[in-house]
Scaffold this motif. Sequence first.
Motif, mmCIF file in Angstrom:
data_model
loop_
_atom_site.group_PDB
_atom_site.id
_atom_site.type_symbol
_atom_site.label_atom_id
_atom_site.label_comp_id
_atom_site.label_asym_id
_atom_site.label_seq_id
_atom_site.Cartn_x
_atom_site.Cartn_y
_atom_site.Cartn_z
ATOM 1 N N LEU A 94 27.419 -10.300 -32.781
ATOM 2 C CA LEU A 94 27.349 -11.351 -33.368
ATOM 3 C C LEU A 94 26.457 -10.429 -34.606
ATOM 4 O O LEU A 94 26.690 -10.993 -35.993
ATOM 5 C CB LEU A 94 26.240 -12.091 -32.916
ATOM 6 C CG LEU A 94 25.126 -13.313 -33.443
ATOM 7 C CD1 LEU A 94 26.384 -14.264 -33.879
ATOM 8 C CD2 LEU A 94 24.422 -13.616 -32.611
ATOM 9 N N THR A 95 25.510 -9.054 -34.347
ATOM 10 C CA THR A 95 25.247 -8.845 -36.002
ATOM 11 C C THR A 95 26.086 -8.449 -36.413
ATOM 12 O O THR A 95 26.191 -8.190 -37.506
ATOM 13 C CB THR A 95 23.713 -7.430 -35.598
ATOM 14 O OG1 THR A 95 23.211 -8.000 -34.046
ATOM 15 C CG2 THR A 95 23.299 -7.124 -36.191
ATOM 16 N N LYS A 96 27.105 -7.476 -36.153
ATOM 17 C CA LYS A 96 28.300 -7.858 -36.530
ATOM 18 C C LYS A 96 29.051 -8.225 -37.671
ATOM 19 O O LYS A 96 29.392 -8.089 -38.847
ATOM 20 C CB LYS A 96 29.473 -6.177 -35.680
ATOM 21 C CG LYS A 96 30.487 -5.994 -36.969
ATOM 22 C CD LYS A 96 29.676 -4.165 -37.715
ATOM 23 C CE LYS A 96 31.015 -4.314 -38.689
ATOM 24 N NZ LYS A 96 32.063 -3.708 -37.797
ATOM 25 N N TRP A 97 29.883 -9.402 -36.956
ATOM 26 C CA TRP A 97 30.034 -10.147 -36.771
ATOM 27 C C TRP A 97 29.141 -11.403 -38.825
ATOM 28 O O TRP A 97 30.189 -11.579 -39.704
ATOM 29 C CB TRP A 97 30.053 -11.785 -36.233
ATOM 30 C CG TRP A 97 30.286 -13.396 -37.305
ATOM 31 C CD1 TRP A 97 31.568 -13.502 -36.805
ATOM 32 C CD2 TRP A 97 29.956 -13.917 -37.197
ATOM 33 N NE1 TRP A 97 31.759 -14.561 -37.501
ATOM 34 C CE2 TRP A 97 30.586 -14.558 -37.862
ATOM 35 C CE3 TRP A 97 28.535 -14.418 -37.777
ATOM 36 C CZ2 TRP A 97 29.966 -16.150 -38.433
ATOM 37 C CZ3 TRP A 97 27.655 -15.402 -38.323
ATOM 38 C CH2 TRP A 97 28.293 -16.585 -38.824
ATOM 39 N N GLN A 98 28.077 -11.101 -38.740
ATOM 40 C CA GLN A 98 27.148 -11.546 -39.949
ATOM 41 C C GLN A 98 27.841 -10.826 -41.556
ATOM 42 O O GLN A 98 28.012 -11.167 -42.107
ATOM 43 C CB GLN A 98 25.872 -10.816 -40.173
ATOM 44 C CG GLN A 98 25.094 -11.466 -38.540
ATOM 45 C CD GLN A 98 23.636 -11.700 -38.975
ATOM 46 O OE1 GLN A 98 23.047 -12.328 -39.552
ATOM 47 N NE2 GLN A 98 23.342 -10.301 -38.467
ATOM 48 N N ASP A 99 28.360 -9.443 -41.216
ATOM 49 C CA ASP A 99 29.003 -9.647 -42.133
ATOM 50 C C ASP A 99 30.010 -8.864 -42.300
ATOM 51 O O ASP A 99 30.659 -8.776 -43.168
ATOM 52 C CB ASP A 99 28.408 -6.806 -41.877
ATOM 53 C CG ASP A 99 27.305 -6.891 -41.465
ATOM 54 O OD1 ASP A 99 26.289 -7.730 -42.846
ATOM 55 O OD2 ASP A 99 27.079 -6.044 -41.263
ATOM 56 N N VAL A 100 30.980 -8.943 -41.568
ATOM 57 C CA VAL A 100 32.290 -8.901 -41.335
ATOM 58 C C VAL A 100 33.189 -11.067 -41.395
ATOM 59 O O VAL A 100 34.086 -10.711 -42.828
ATOM 60 C CB VAL A 100 33.241 -8.727 -39.650
ATOM 61 C CG1 VAL A 100 34.506 -7.977 -39.328
ATOM 62 C CG2 VAL A 100 32.605 -7.434 -39.188
ATOM 63 N N ALA A 101 32.468 -11.642 -40.860
ATOM 64 C CA ALA A 101 33.261 -13.071 -40.568
ATOM 65 C C ALA A 101 32.979 -13.819 -42.666
ATOM 66 O O ALA A 101 33.591 -14.027 -43.036
ATOM 67 C CB ALA A 101 32.403 -13.579 -40.193
ATOM 68 N N PRO A 102 32.312 -13.033 -43.000
ATOM 69 C CA PRO A 102 32.102 -14.096 -44.778
ATOM 70 C C PRO A 102 33.531 -12.994 -45.329
ATOM 71 O O PRO A 102 33.539 -13.326 -46.238
ATOM 72 C CB PRO A 102 31.036 -13.355 -44.612
ATOM 73 C CG PRO A 102 30.340 -13.678 -44.176
ATOM 74 C CD PRO A 102 30.753 -12.993 -42.800
ATOM 75 N N ASP A 103 33.486 -10.949 -45.030
ATOM 76 C CA ASP A 103 34.354 -10.589 -45.588
ATOM 77 C C ASP A 103 36.101 -11.109 -45.186
ATOM 78 O O ASP A 103 36.307 -9.955 -45.666
ATOM 79 C CB ASP A 103 33.463 -9.607 -45.573
ATOM 80 C CG ASP A 103 33.259 -8.667 -46.789
ATOM 81 O OD1 ASP A 103 33.977 -8.975 -48.351
ATOM 82 O OD2 ASP A 103 33.749 -7.260 -46.751
ATOM 83 N N LEU A 104 36.269 -11.118 -44.423
ATOM 84 C CA LEU A 104 37.211 -10.982 -43.974
ATOM 85 C C LEU A 104 38.301 -11.751 -44.756
ATOM 86 O O LEU A 104 38.103 -12.640 -45.625
ATOM 87 C CB LEU A 104 37.585 -11.883 -42.316
ATOM 88 C CG LEU A 104 36.809 -11.039 -41.514
ATOM 89 C CD1 LEU A 104 36.680 -12.512 -39.920
ATOM 90 C CD2 LEU A 104 38.028 -10.163 -40.650
ATOM 91 N N PRO A 105 39.679 -11.212 -44.804
ATOM 92 C CA PRO A 105 40.733 -11.953 -45.697
ATOM 93 C C PRO A 105 40.476 -13.733 -45.112
ATOM 94 O O PRO A 105 40.453 -13.993 -43.917
ATOM 95 C CB PRO A 105 41.986 -11.896 -44.494
ATOM 96 C CG PRO A 105 41.516 -9.969 -44.357
ATOM 97 C CD PRO A 105 40.343 -10.688 -43.896
ATOM 98 N N SER A 106 40.777 -14.523 -46.382
ATOM 99 C CA SER A 106 41.005 -15.603 -46.137
ATOM 100 C C SER A 106 41.004 -16.802 -45.536
ATOM 101 O O SER A 106 40.864 -17.489 -45.193
ATOM 102 C CB SER A 106 40.340 -16.669 -47.831
ATOM 103 O OG SER A 106 41.652 -17.112 -48.531
ATOM 104 N N ASP A 107 42.105 -16.327 -44.886
ATOM 105 C CA ASP A 107 43.260 -17.298 -44.117
ATOM 106 C C ASP A 107 42.514 -16.900 -42.481
ATOM 107 O O ASP A 107 43.460 -17.111 -41.556
ATOM 108 C CB ASP A 107 44.852 -16.912 -43.900
ATOM 109 C CG ASP A 107 45.059 -15.327 -44.425
ATOM 110 O OD1 ASP A 107 44.076 -14.390 -44.270
ATOM 111 O OD2 ASP A 107 46.015 -15.343 -44.371
ATOM 112 N N ILE A 108 41.240 -15.785 -42.610
ATOM 113 C CA ILE A 108 41.370 -15.480 -40.926
ATOM 114 C C ILE A 108 39.389 -16.302 -40.721
ATOM 115 O O ILE A 108 38.842 -16.147 -41.702
ATOM 116 C CB ILE A 108 40.634 -14.916 -40.658
ATOM 117 C CG1 ILE A 108 41.917 -14.153 -40.571
ATOM 118 C CG2 ILE A 108 40.260 -14.305 -39.169
ATOM 119 C CD1 ILE A 108 41.908 -12.683 -40.176
#
Length: 505
Positions: free
Chosen positions: A251-265
Amino acid sequence: VSSVTSDSDGFLQCLSENIPSGLIYTQGASNFIDVLVSSVRNPRLFSNATVRPLCIVTPVDVSHVQAAVRCGRANGVRLRVRSGGHDYEGLSYRSERPDEVFGVVDLSNLRAITVSADDERSVPTAWVDSGATLGELYYTIAKNNSEMAFPGGICPTIGVGGHFSGGGIGMMMRKFGLSIDNVLDAKLVNASGDLVDRDAMGEDHFWAIRGGGGESFGIVVSWKVSLVKVPSTVTAFNIFKTVDQGAIDVLTKWQDVAPDLPSDITIRVIIQGQRATFQSLYLGTCSDLVPTLNSSFPELGMTSADCLEMTWLQSAAFFNSWNRYTPVEALLDRKTSLRTFTKNKSDYVRRAIPREAWNNIFPWLTMSGAGMIILEPHGGFIGTIPAGATPYPHRSGVLYNIQYITFWSSGNEQGAAAMTWISSFYDCMEQYVSKNPRETYVNYRDLDIGENVVVNDVSTFDSGRVWGEKYFAGNFQRLAAVKAVVDPTDYFRNEQSIPPQQSTA
Ligand code: FDA
């Protein structure tokens, strides 16, 4: 009291002269309660003590909506408008004020959806009436063309009218924006009872109805939306991680990754008890998704065995039921039940919450009265839209929205524990979330953050500002200015409607 009574009589008389009697349900009617609860889904908002409408009008034609407004204005009776009835505080059908006399305009019969004929040269569009549900909208669009879709919320029984009035966040917002970012035109009955479209209402009014919250600016009867293109196969997954399996690190990592993923994910997170569910929609196939996630988010441990490939419409049914075999026709089911009491609140996070803080947050999910939280990632296209483009200001820099939900099935004791839990948890979270203002999502309506004060029959600007800046930040002022022009006497109002600006007192 007598003037209220005579107004009420005049109102009912006027309605009966202008609207077929079969569409008007007064308190004495044997089916009044059935019609009233028909789309109520939260028994917390419906008890013997609930302040009820004088009557419910169920228009089958726009002229009936216009007549209700004209009769209401002529007789000093206000209206509450209901589309899908999902308001988290029930403001579409009940009042917090015991002496308020009001009628309900229930738009559930006005639910036509007309998809434009396919034409290679132009963007496909649809007109959708406010009384349609999101499920009906998704179903109709995709059945017309399985590569067309619309971005919006997950629960299929939500009404289009309320949902679009507040924004519309969902699994495709990182790619296509909120529902309101895809609205091209609308038809609205204004405070004079006139039916106006975008041209006739003007750009400020049209701006305000796309996210400025329900009720304040008139009754929107229909919306023109642009449809979005999706691939014939999309991929969904649910990956579960308990705290023992490392949920906090992921979850801690998700916070940085999820908003930055390609927009179709999109990967959102649902946390209940000691388990986090990472729930995803990818607008593409499994074979493309796995390598992308393995390089950008290896901590999740996603493999092709997690992939559920399906059509976009099937994914809409899946995200609601969590069962990939749910038939898409389930999206058309409008039934709601009064089984579960709920209370919701929300926040926005702009700076990732540190790992140690999550260690302190997770125990909250096991306390007495605990419910769940849902984290919806922003970023992608939604973050590129200027904060003032629509009333929804939570754009650039937002990592994710948090929704707090508590629920219980019966009894005051369970209810008291749940209500205490959600408000104490919300207090505790203050240190981690957006500040000045502490941002909140208007479609997750929460009366705890403030209610209007009415002076000389007009909601005051200063009282509205207390809650309004949390929902709308810098856009609140413009909303109040629009209100002062289109409804200066504050006819369309509820406990959290936009007050007209000039009422500063
Ligand atoms: P309802 O009819 O109760 O109206 C809500 C408000 O809008 C009221 O103030 C009402 O007066 C006003 N209004 C309604 N129709 C109007 C019209 N035609 N013209 C003007 N004003 C009107 N949200 C989200 O963004 N994403 C999500 O995934 C979800 N998921 C979700 C699940 C569940 C189970 C619930 C109960 C709610 C959500 N929501 C959500 C929140 C939802 O978007 C919000 O409650 C909407 O306002 C509901 O719209 P309805 O038309 O159903 O409500």
